[in-house]
Design a protein around this motif. Structure first.
Motif, PDB file in Angstrom:
ATOM      1  N   LEU A 129       0.829  -1.202   0.000  1.00 19.55           N
ATOM      2  CA  LEU A 129       0.000   0.000   0.000  1.00 19.55           C
ATOM      3  C   LEU A 129       0.865   1.255   0.000  1.00 19.55           C
ATOM      4  CD1 LEU A 129      -2.755   1.306   0.059  1.00 19.55           C
ATOM      5  CD2 LEU A 129      -2.792   1.045   2.552  1.00 19.55           C
ATOM      6  N   LYS A 130       1.946   1.260   0.771  1.00 20.07           N
ATOM      7  CA  LYS A 130       2.850   2.409   0.779  1.00 20.07           C
ATOM      8  C   LYS A 130       3.424   2.653  -0.609  1.00 20.07           C
ATOM      9  CE  LYS A 130       5.875   2.884   4.030  1.00 20.07           C
ATOM     10  NZ  LYS A 130       6.965   2.551   4.967  1.00 20.07           N
ATOM     11  N   GLU A 131       3.770   1.574  -1.298  1.00 18.17           N
ATOM     12  CA  GLU A 131       4.334   1.708  -2.641  1.00 18.17           C
ATOM     13  C   GLU A 131       3.291   2.224  -3.624  1.00 18.17           C
ATOM     14  OE1 GLU A 131       6.740   1.778  -5.882  1.00 18.17           O
ATOM     15  OE2 GLU A 131       7.304   1.571  -3.769  1.00 18.17           O
ATOM     16  N   ARG A 132       2.079   1.704  -3.557  1.00 18.30           N
ATOM     17  CA  ARG A 132       1.008   2.141  -4.459  1.00 18.30           C
ATOM     18  C   ARG A 132       0.663   3.608  -4.233  1.00 18.30           C
ATOM     19  NH1 ARG A 132      -3.683  -1.254  -2.779  1.00 18.30           N
ATOM     20  NH2 ARG A 132      -4.829   0.190  -4.143  1.00 18.30           N
ATOM     21  N   ALA A 133       0.612   3.999  -2.978  1.00  9.45           N
ATOM     22  CA  ALA A 133       0.170   5.354  -2.629  1.00  9.45           C
ATOM     23  C   ALA A 133       1.301   6.368  -2.660  1.00  9.45           C
ATOM     24  CB  ALA A 133      -0.458   5.355  -1.242  1.00  9.45           C
ATOM     25  N   LYS A 134       2.560   5.887  -2.668  1.00  7.89           N
ATOM     26  CA  LYS A 134       3.728   6.776  -2.592  1.00  7.89           C
ATOM     27  C   LYS A 134       3.662   7.624  -1.319  1.00  7.89           C
ATOM     28  CE  LYS A 134       4.905   5.150  -6.560  1.00  7.89           C
ATOM     29  NZ  LYS A 134       5.906   4.049  -6.609  1.00  7.89           N
ATOM     30  N   VAL A 135       3.287   6.975  -0.225  1.00  7.00           N
ATOM     31  CA  VAL A 135       3.188   7.627   1.082  1.00  7.00           C
ATOM     32  C   VAL A 135       4.008   6.825   2.085  1.00  7.00           C
ATOM     33  CG1 VAL A 135       1.637   8.200   2.991  1.00  7.00           C
ATOM     34  CG2 VAL A 135       0.936   8.654   0.641  1.00  7.00           C
ATOM     35  N   ASP A 136       4.871   7.497   2.837  1.00  6.22           N
ATOM     36  CA  ASP A 136       5.696   6.836   3.841  1.00  6.22           C
ATOM     37  C   ASP A 136       5.156   7.008   5.253  1.00  6.22           C
ATOM     38  OD1 ASP A 136       7.647   5.738   2.177  1.00  6.22           O
ATOM     39  OD2 ASP A 136       8.800   7.596   2.138  1.00  6.22           O
ATOM     40  N   GLU A 137       4.445   8.108   5.504  1.00  2.00           N
ATOM     41  CA  GLU A 137       3.984   8.422   6.858  1.00  2.00           C
ATOM     42  C   GLU A 137       2.889   7.447   7.290  1.00  2.00           C
ATOM     43  OE1 GLU A 137       5.833  11.953   5.058  1.00  2.00           O
ATOM     44  OE2 GLU A 137       4.324  10.523   4.416  1.00  2.00           O
ATOM     45  N   VAL A 138       3.118   6.777   8.426  1.00  2.00           N
ATOM     46  CA  VAL A 138       2.191   5.756   8.907  1.00  2.00           C
ATOM     47  C   VAL A 138       1.758   6.093  10.332  1.00  2.00           C
ATOM     48  CG1 VAL A 138       1.897   3.311   9.497  1.00  2.00           C
ATOM     49  CG2 VAL A 138       3.200   3.962   7.451  1.00  2.00           C
ATOM     50  N   LEU A 139       0.474   5.921  10.578  1.00  2.88           N
ATOM     51  CA  LEU A 139      -0.095   6.099  11.906  1.00  2.88           C
ATOM     52  C   LEU A 139      -0.738   4.774  12.294  1.00  2.88           C
ATOM     53  CD1 LEU A 139      -0.340   8.450  13.926  1.00  2.88           C
ATOM     54  CD2 LEU A 139      -2.565   8.985  12.903  1.00  2.88           C
ATOM     55  N   LEU A 140      -0.172   4.090  13.285  1.00  4.23           N
ATOM     56  CA  LEU A 140      -0.667   2.793  13.745  1.00  4.23           C
ATOM     57  C   LEU A 140      -1.487   2.973  15.011  1.00  4.23           C
ATOM     58  CD1 LEU A 140      -0.680  -0.356  13.691  1.00  4.23           C
ATOM     59  CD2 LEU A 140       1.426  -0.252  15.047  1.00  4.23           C
ATOM     60  N   LEU A 141      -2.723   2.478  14.989  1.00  8.86           N
ATOM     61  CA  LEU A 141      -3.622   2.512  16.146  1.00  8.86           C
ATOM     62  C   LEU A 141      -4.006   1.071  16.420  1.00  8.86           C
ATOM     63  CD1 LEU A 141      -3.958   5.175  14.356  1.00  8.86           C
ATOM     64  CD2 LEU A 141      -6.119   5.469  15.505  1.00  8.86           C
ATOM     65  N   ALA A 142      -3.578   0.527  17.571  1.00 12.25           N
ATOM     66  CA  ALA A 142      -3.706  -0.911  17.711  1.00 12.25           C
ATOM     67  C   ALA A 142      -3.793  -1.383  19.150  1.00 12.25           C
ATOM     68  CB  ALA A 142      -2.516  -1.593  17.030  1.00 12.25           C
ATOM     69  N   ASP A 143      -4.517  -2.490  19.304  1.00 10.51           N
ATOM     70  CA  ASP A 143      -4.366  -3.362  20.468  1.00 10.51           C
ATOM     71  C   ASP A 143      -3.303  -4.363  20.044  1.00 10.51           C
ATOM     72  OD1 ASP A 143      -4.429  -5.334  22.361  1.00 10.51           O
ATOM     73  OD2 ASP A 143      -6.542  -5.865  22.058  1.00 10.51           O
ATOM     74  N   THR A 144      -2.073  -4.145  20.492  1.00 12.21           N
ATOM     75  CA  THR A 144      -0.942  -4.912  19.979  1.00 12.21           C
ATOM     76  C   THR A 144      -0.774  -6.269  20.650  1.00 12.21           C
ATOM     77  OG1 THR A 144       0.650  -4.005  21.571  1.00 12.21           O
ATOM     78  CG2 THR A 144       0.272  -2.748  19.544  1.00 12.21           C
ATOM     79  N   ASN A 145      -1.390  -6.459  21.816  1.00  7.14           N
ATOM     80  CA  ASN A 145      -1.221  -7.693  22.579  1.00  7.14           C
ATOM     81  C   ASN A 145       0.251  -8.028  22.806  1.00  7.14           C
ATOM     82  OD1 ASN A 145      -3.855  -8.685  23.310  1.00  7.14           O
ATOM     83  ND2 ASN A 145      -4.237  -9.003  21.133  1.00  7.14           N
ATOM     84  N   GLN A 146       1.066  -6.973  22.919  1.00 11.55           N
ATOM     85  CA  GLN A 146       2.495  -7.138  23.126  1.00 11.55           C
ATOM     86  C   GLN A 146       2.981  -6.175  24.202  1.00 11.55           C
ATOM     87  OE1 GLN A 146       4.581  -9.482  21.534  1.00 11.55           O
ATOM     88  NE2 GLN A 146       2.563 -10.257  20.914  1.00 11.55           N
TER      89      GLN A 146
END
Length: 345
Positions: A212-229
């Motif tokens: 998806l990053k390659e298709r969109a040419k976007v590097d900035e990522v915002l992760l919102l998660a229950d990581t269970n880690q």
């Protein structure tokens, strides 16, 4: 002769020097305005795993304690609180919001949403079931290419190992663009597997994210998660994207889960943004020292987490150099003015 010379100088001032001076001032002003466009942008973000138990009646499901004994108390209170929280944020990541009618009660002109569902063969919200949801404010638009949204989604786990398809641990990702500033970013919401299935699940999600990053040419990522880690924000993000840099995450707190809070699973993490300020983490139910869990909470509900970032993404930095370039023009303007502006002008 002197009078004629003075008249010619005045003509030159009006015809040549004045336009040059006006142009130079305009260039400086434009540079300063460009610089102002790159001022820090605030991103307000919510992460909350409500857990399906909040939306299930013990009388109808016979699944105690994985249900609400006082149904619909949890559903009513949780969704009311959620609506108030959503009014303040740019994005929200929600896991197991098992109320299919929730967005019918939300103004679609104010909030949009995307979901990916896993399972549900036993009924909506009934285990095995999962749903990951991105909610976004009207300040943002879904980015498309060739008329199709730039979206990913999947299920990282299966409850029944003999099943052909995964039916648990949902994730969804989408690229957005800010309607006013043009800022682009990729938002990913995920309900991670626990240790043992973590690596395989993350590999699946990481492959989708990279594409998806390659298709969109976007590097900035915002992760919102229950990581269970229990890992650090940096480790979690680099497990997902080994190229991630400038990782900035929420403060780590014990947010999992009702009624006993032993785990620091809930995270909001940004990567590949140019940070110019610190983030601020807010816990609506309080931190470890001020914890006040509402009496309507049900088994396994996590605490909501709010974060405000002050960021300048790389791609929104001014192409002309902004205010710095404008300030650098000042001595040039003055020097040129001294050359082209006779004392008689």
């Amino acid at each position: 002769v002197a009078q004629a010379l003075e008249n010619r100088i005045r003509q030159w001032c009006r015809g040549v020097a004045m336009p040059i001076w006006t142009l130079l001032l305009a260039l400086c002003t434009e540079g300063i305005q460009i610089g102002e466009v790159s001022r820090p942008q605030s991103l307000k973000v919510l992460q909350w795993n409500l857990h399906s138990e909040c939306f299930l009646s013990c009388k109808s499901t016979k699944k105690a304690p994985h249900c609400d004994a006082h149904y619909p108390s949890c559903q009513q209170h949780a969704t009311s609180l959620l609506r108030s929280l959503l009014a303040e944020v740019d994005f929200a990541g929600l896991e197991q919001l098992s109320d299919p009618s929730f967005f019918d009660q939300v103004d679609s002109h104010e909030l949009g949403h995307l979901q990916h569902q896993c399972g549900g063969s036993q009924g909506y919200g009934m285990y095995p079931f999962d749903v990951a949801t991105i909610v976004f404010s009207a300040r943002w638009a879904v980015k498309e290419t060739a008329g199709s949204p730039l979206t990913i989604g999947g299920c990282m786990d299966k409850v029944n190992e003999s099943s052909k398809e995964n039916d648990y641990r949902a994730y969804v990702g989408q690229v957005f663009v800010h309607k006013d500033t043009g800022l682009e970013l990729l938002v990913l919401v995920a309900h991670y597997p626990h240790t043992g299935k973590y690596e395989a699940g993350v590999q699946m999600m990481a492959a989708d994210l990279a594409q998806l990053k390659e298709r969109a040419k976007v590097d900035e990522v915002l992760l919102l998660a229950d990581t269970n880690q229990q890992k650090s924000n940096l480790e979690i993000m680099q497990d997902l994207d080994p190229t991630a840099r400038r990782v900035l995450g929420s403060d780590v707190h014990l947010t999992c889960c009702y009624p006993a809070y032993f785990f620091q699973y809930d995270r909001i993490i940004s990567s590949n943004f140019e940070s110019i300020g610190s983030q601020a983490t807010t816990l609506p139910f309080g931190n470890e020292n001020t914890h006040h869990v509402p009496d309507w909470a049900t088994l396994n509900m996590h605490d909501p987490v709010l974060v405000e970032f002050l960021l300048v993404p790389e791609q929104s930095l001014p192409r002309s150099g902004g205010r710095s370039a404008a300030l650098q023009l000042v001595p040039v303007v003055l020097a040129l003015a001294a050359l082209v502006w006779p004392r008689s002008c």
